[in-house]
Enzyme design. Sequence first.
Site, PDB file in Angstrom:
ATOM      1  N   GLU A 187       0.830  -1.209   0.000  1.00 15.41           N
ATOM      2  CA  GLU A 187       0.000   0.000   0.000  1.00 15.41           C
ATOM      3  C   GLU A 187       0.866   1.260   0.000  1.00 15.41           C
ATOM      4  O   GLU A 187       0.615   2.209   0.753  1.00 15.41           O
ATOM      5  CB  GLU A 187      -0.955  -0.020   1.199  1.00 15.41           C
ATOM      6  CG  GLU A 187      -1.981  -1.143   1.107  1.00 15.41           C
ATOM      7  CD  GLU A 187      -2.961  -1.155   2.263  1.00 15.41           C
ATOM      8  OE1 GLU A 187      -2.592  -0.711   3.377  1.00 15.41           O
ATOM      9  OE2 GLU A 187      -4.091  -1.615   2.071  1.00 15.41           O
ATOM     10  N   GLU A 267      -6.436  -7.968  -0.427  1.00 13.46           N
ATOM     11  CA  GLU A 267      -6.777  -7.865   0.992  1.00 13.46           C
ATOM     12  C   GLU A 267      -8.285  -7.652   1.105  1.00 13.46           C
ATOM     13  O   GLU A 267      -8.762  -6.518   1.101  1.00 13.46           O
ATOM     14  CB  GLU A 267      -6.033  -6.711   1.678  1.00 13.46           C
ATOM     15  CG  GLU A 267      -4.529  -6.884   1.767  1.00 13.46           C
ATOM     16  CD  GLU A 267      -3.870  -5.776   2.576  1.00 13.46           C
ATOM     17  OE1 GLU A 267      -4.599  -4.964   3.183  1.00 13.46           O
ATOM     18  OE2 GLU A 267      -2.639  -5.711   2.591  1.00 13.46           O
TER      19      GLU A 267
END
Length: 665
Positions: A187, A267
């Site tokens: 991320e 995710e």
Amino acid sequence: EAQEGVAGLGEVLQASGSSLFPQASPRARFFQLDYEHNCFRKDGVPFRYISGSIHYARVPRPAWRDRLLKMYMSGLSTVQVYIPWNYHETLPGVYDFTGNRDVEAFLDLTAELGLLVILRPGPYICAEWEMGGLPAWLLWKPGMILRTSHPAYLAAVDSWLHVLLPKIKPRLYHQGGNIISVQVENEYGSYYACDYGYLRHLLGSFRALLGSEVLLFSTDSARAEELRCGTLQGLYATIDFGPGSNVTEAFGAQRRVEPKGPLVNSEYYTGWLDYWGEAHASTSAAWVARGLEDMLQLGASINMQVSPFLQLTPLPWPGADYKGQYKPVTTSYDYDAPLSEAGDPTEKLFAIRTVISKFQPLPAGPMPPATPKYAYGRVALRKVSACPEGCTAPAWHCSAAQHPCLSLQYADLLDVLDVLCPSGPIQSQFPLTFEALKQVHGFVVYHTQLPWDVPDPAMLGAPPHSICDRGYVMLQKEYQGTLERDGQTALHVTGRAGDSLDIVMENMGRISFGANTSDFKGLLANLSLNSRPLSNWLIYPLAIDTAVQQGWPHTALPKSSSGGRVGPAFYTGTFETPGIAWDTFVKFPGWSKGLLWINGFNLGRYWTCRGPQQTLFVPGSVLHAGHPNNITVLELEGAPPTPLLLFLDRPLYNRTVGCSTTATE
């Protein structure tokens, strides 16, 4: 575009008549992207994975097989495995791959059980783990800029990758192993730096050490600005989102950066983490199952996160988020996950399993059962060894001397600094941070004296943002109250010139997400008394974990206590199990905030007055059957009049009792 790509995958699977999980070809092994048909190919056959995350560092090694088997029996073909850098390179150039840190043994076990692996070696992993997996010793070097092209940071990263990745390369799928893909960073688009040079450097390092055939990818949220900074040519861009998101819109965001290739949610959030002082997070099983089915109908590959399949998070590893303020994560990483903290199948797991069964056959055989639990009951920690009149404790609540009530050895923390800091204090005109002291975790005591008489209440205070993270203030070894990051940073004191002033500073976990992860600990600036700076400090970096692991205080002679039941102090006792060593949960009735060790194993923080977590999980592998178990409690603010622990057969996660954090304001 997203729908068109999904349809392409469905047509390929239908035309081939193959399972989503075909047997590998004996002639060649490869796992790669098929941009023409918008899918993965495993040994030439279209493939999509349904995966779940597991953190070997959060699961006691004796339970690895049980958790992995439950994941396999839930219908998963793949597990996603995080590798926390700071868990293995504990000090610069000092590596630990033994015991629970034996990542190679864990990966070999996944292969033995027939699971594929998606690897997340970082160097930054987030995972609600201390500093996102980055070692705190990186901050020892002045000017260090984390997660950027800063030369000192890149040098440390390269040194680590040259140790780690050679262990990984033989286990890659095309080398005969079971690792099908490797994530680079995590991320990164959410980080302020947006340093493409850093990502290019990582890409080059991973390619140099793992070869050109392994599939490397990135993961970011579906927000356009994060995908802009987190993606890089050469890394296949995937996204993450949770239940309730518009699946078509989310995958549309992936299509804007990856017009072709498989749809991937790396995710999928099946629950959420807990912060101290907030309600226990909960996500309905029906909501999670509905989102999963929507994605599978589109032909997407999915990893369910954050770890539906996690367990124990002992100190010092829980991290913190920064969302307008510092938000430390609870000890428990139960996450309202499909497998509980104790590894038990939940309603959510069976709902997920049912959805998976609509798209592929499930493994034959039953789901492994929940691990056995035992409510060992009340274990009293008493200040005197004599049994109170009328005591009716069960016989198996005995001490080593078979006494029906436990004796308590009690010591104020300030009375045992010689044990906890054997090298002695460091003298400094002004306070030094944990990083300047090369203290990674735990506690540091800052000691000075009042420089003048203070007959009337005077303000003892710290500048904004300089208390990191909690400071327990003692004057003449009497507890005065607590200073807290983003909370109370001043209190009133009185005293005489020469009176001792001690601040016990606690690191509650370095920021793992939400801001610059350069999260320094301790007193970051000087304390003042009525705006006049204090000086001449003696600073004690404490090695509490080391002392307890070596048997202290159970091997030490009892010490007399200089104080009462308020302020930082140790309480100890022993108990025996009734011939078994099963998983259990410890409750702390009447206690305030502190830490628990059993048999030298740090089970983490309790904070009953802030919650929501009210119990600590104790895996049976920590306990001894047939001989005494040593209990050590460090209470930081105030113990109950009758100290006792309550061992239960189930956890309590969602309760906040509320209490004062100061003694004499």
